[in-house]
Structures are given as C-alpha cells and as structure tokens.
Design a protein around this motif. Structure first.
Motif, mmCIF file in Angstrom:
data_model
loop_
_atom_site.group_PDB
_atom_site.id
_atom_site.type_symbol
_atom_site.label_atom_id
_atom_site.label_comp_id
_atom_site.label_asym_id
_atom_site.label_seq_id
_atom_site.Cartn_x
_atom_site.Cartn_y
_atom_site.Cartn_z
ATOM 1 N N HIS A 41 9.346 -43.855 13.701
ATOM 2 C CA HIS A 41 10.794 -44.300 13.494
ATOM 3 C C HIS A 41 11.157 -43.918 12.058
ATOM 4 O O HIS A 41 12.292 -43.782 11.883
ATOM 5 N N SER A 42 10.312 -43.917 11.079
ATOM 6 C CA SER A 42 10.696 -44.127 9.798
ATOM 7 C C SER A 42 10.505 -42.876 8.810
ATOM 8 O O SER A 42 9.357 -42.104 8.995
ATOM 9 N N MET A 43 11.494 -42.206 8.176
ATOM 10 C CA MET A 43 11.071 -41.043 7.363
ATOM 11 C C MET A 43 10.325 -41.413 6.313
ATOM 12 O O MET A 43 9.390 -40.674 5.678
ATOM 13 N N ARG A 44 10.328 -42.677 5.852
ATOM 14 C CA ARG A 44 9.902 -43.084 4.736
ATOM 15 C C ARG A 44 8.231 -43.248 4.783
ATOM 16 O O ARG A 44 7.509 -42.980 3.811
ATOM 17 N N ALA A 45 7.987 -43.542 6.022
ATOM 18 C CA ALA A 45 6.225 -43.762 6.321
ATOM 19 C C ALA A 45 5.607 -42.394 6.899
ATOM 20 O O ALA A 45 4.451 -42.353 7.036
ATOM 21 N N LEU A 46 6.399 -41.262 6.624
ATOM 22 C CA LEU A 46 5.841 -39.934 6.911
ATOM 23 C C LEU A 46 4.689 -39.645 6.319
ATOM 24 O O LEU A 46 4.678 -40.040 5.064
ATOM 25 N N ARG A 47 3.492 -38.987 6.710
ATOM 26 C CA ARG A 47 2.605 -38.683 5.864
ATOM 27 C C ARG A 47 2.325 -37.078 5.914
ATOM 28 O O ARG A 47 1.831 -36.481 6.805
ATOM 29 N N TRP A 48 2.898 -36.664 4.890
ATOM 30 C CA TRP A 48 3.081 -35.046 4.811
ATOM 31 C C TRP A 48 1.816 -34.309 4.186
ATOM 32 O O TRP A 48 0.876 -35.049 3.683
ATOM 33 N N ASP A 72 16.834 -43.725 6.598
ATOM 34 C CA ASP A 72 15.395 -43.714 6.777
ATOM 35 C C ASP A 72 15.004 -43.465 8.327
ATOM 36 O O ASP A 72 13.871 -43.287 8.283
ATOM 37 N N ARG A 73 15.767 -43.660 9.071
ATOM 38 C CA ARG A 73 15.601 -43.754 10.783
ATOM 39 C C ARG A 73 15.571 -42.480 11.257
ATOM 40 O O ARG A 73 16.811 -41.588 11.141
ATOM 41 N N LEU A 74 14.532 -42.049 11.724
ATOM 42 C CA LEU A 74 14.444 -40.694 12.197
ATOM 43 C C LEU A 74 15.275 -40.894 13.793
ATOM 44 O O LEU A 74 15.433 -42.058 14.341
ATOM 45 N N PRO A 75 15.747 -39.738 14.038
ATOM 46 C CA PRO A 75 16.349 -39.804 15.497
ATOM 47 C C PRO A 75 15.676 -40.157 16.602
ATOM 48 O O PRO A 75 14.328 -39.991 16.336
ATOM 49 N N HIS A 76 16.149 -40.840 17.592
ATOM 50 C CA HIS A 76 15.106 -41.492 18.574
ATOM 51 C C HIS A 76 14.475 -40.571 19.215
ATOM 52 O O HIS A 76 13.094 -40.852 19.545
ATOM 53 N N ALA A 77 15.009 -39.123 19.324
ATOM 54 C CA ALA A 77 13.879 -38.282 20.359
ATOM 55 C C ALA A 77 12.645 -37.854 19.626
ATOM 56 O O ALA A 77 11.942 -37.382 20.084
ATOM 57 N N LEU A 78 12.855 -38.106 18.163
ATOM 58 C CA LEU A 78 11.538 -37.990 17.267
ATOM 59 C C LEU A 78 10.458 -38.964 17.337
ATOM 60 O O LEU A 78 9.396 -38.550 16.984
ATOM 61 N N HIS A 79 10.786 -40.050 17.665
ATOM 62 C CA HIS A 79 9.897 -41.451 17.583
ATOM 63 C C HIS A 79 8.666 -40.910 18.542
ATOM 64 O O HIS A 79 7.523 -41.415 17.854
ATOM 65 N N ARG A 96 4.425 -30.304 5.492
ATOM 66 C CA ARG A 96 4.771 -30.172 7.158
ATOM 67 C C ARG A 96 3.845 -31.468 7.801
ATOM 68 O O ARG A 96 2.864 -31.653 7.347
ATOM 69 N N ILE A 97 4.607 -31.767 9.040
ATOM 70 C CA ILE A 97 3.747 -32.552 9.787
ATOM 71 C C ILE A 97 3.978 -31.854 11.345
ATOM 72 O O ILE A 97 5.048 -31.507 11.676
#
Length: 220
Positions: A107-114, A95-102, A123-124
C-alpha cells in the motif's frame, strides 16, 4: 493535477474485452483509478462491446476467453468509479500506491524495499503476475536512460517525479502507452526521483552496444 497522457484507444478496447496481458492490465487499471477521461472511454468501449455481443449468436466462451474474463474480474474491483477527492485531488496521499498495485507491491510507497540494478536506477519486480513483466522503477533525478525501443508493448505510469522524452513531459498520473515503433530516451526531471510502474510483454531493445551488453544483468 489531472493526467495529460492517456491510454491508447486499442489499449482501452483490449482492456474492455479482457484481452490485455495481465501485467499491462495492472498498469492500465492503476491509471484508470486516477483518470476520469480514460474511465469515460472505458465505459464507451464496454457499451459498444455489449451491443456487439448482443448482435452475435450466443456461443459458449472458449477456455482462453473465460480465463481472460476471470483475470479481469481479479483486477477490476481496484478501479474506483468515483475516486475519493477526485482525480489526484488535494486530499490524495502521495505515499499511497494505487489500489491496483496493492497485491503486488503493498500500500505504501514509503515502505517499498528497492533493489539497485544500475547506477541511479532501483527496481522492485512483481512475482507471479503471468502475462508479461511488472515492475516499479525509481530513477534518480536528472538521469538519462539508454535510448531504446520495445520488442512488444509497454505501459508506464508515473507515480512521483517526472521525465521528458520525444513524446513530451510525463508527470504523476500520466501513462506512456508504447509499441515497437517508438524509439525514445527518457530524461528524469531534476529535484526528486522519478518513480513509475511499468509493464512489458517483451524485452526492451537498447540501441547502444554498452546497454545491450549489460541488459541481461539488469533484466529489462
């Protein structure tokens, strides 16, 4: 699972010298976090670049070179020399995105709002990146994207799921390092959506007239 598709040599050298456009550098940095092979190649490029600089007459850096160096300093701390639990190890949190994307997506893939941009495609898009276009894509399983090439360079890293194209099978951690010579049509694997981070420095070139007509609406 260790990545099997890596950064091109020219990309590693450009990243080392600070010449890679900012959006592409973010994706390269994310891949470097999870790929020991490319980190070793980057260290080699850094050493070679250091030797070459020592052999040249020292001159004040140009404003362009100074800006590139500062941009890389903003990105490089995200690269962990020794990532926790190894490359994509068993303790890796999916669930954790790579640090470079923070800084761009959190931080969280689950929290993304597509945002839906096409049937089966969400897309985001990062804002304020400068130096290219940076986005996250979520593509439904079993989808076939339009056949396309590239107006410039494209870096795409798989975060979850997978796809196949003429270059092979791409799974989590793999990066597709593409230029204007590549014509391909990714097909996502069945089962789960393919989630990836992609960066371009020029618009894609779609082959079909329908895709070309809809391209301004999708923003690719």
């Amino acid at each position: 699972m260790k990545p099997t598709h890596h950064l091109d040599d020219a990309t590693v050298i450009s990243y080392s010298s600070g010449a890679l456009p900012a959006a592409l550098a973010v994706v390269a940095s994310a891949h470097l976090e999870r790929c020991a092979t490319c980190r070793d190649r980057l260290l080699d490029a850094d050493r070679i670049g250091g030797v070459l600089m020592q052999q040249q007459r020292v001159e004040p850096p140009t404003e362009e070179a100074r800006s590139a160096m500062l941009a890389r300093l903003d990105i490089e701390p995200a690269i962990a020399p020794e990532p926790p639990a190894g490359d994509m190890g068993e303790d890796h949190d999916p669930d954790r995105l790579p640090h470079a994307l923070h800084p761009w997506f959190g931080h969280s893939m689950r929290a993304l709002r597509w945002r839906r941009v096409a049937p089966g495609v969400q897309r985001i898009r990062a804002t304020g990146i400068g130096g290219g276009d940076l986005m996250l894509l979520r593509i439904a399983p079993g989808s076939k994207l339009p056949l396309h090439s590239h107006g410039g360079s494209e870096l795409t890293m798989i975060l979850d799921g997978a796809y196949d194209d003429m270059l092979g099978h791409f799974g989590p951690g793999d990066v597709a390092d593409l230029d204007g010579e590549i014509l391909h049509q990714p097909v996502t694997s069945p089962g789960v959506p393919c989630i990836c981070v992609a960066a371009t420095d020029a618009p894609l070139k779609f082959s079909g007239w329908v895709a070309r007509t809809l391209q301004p609406l999708f923003g690719f």
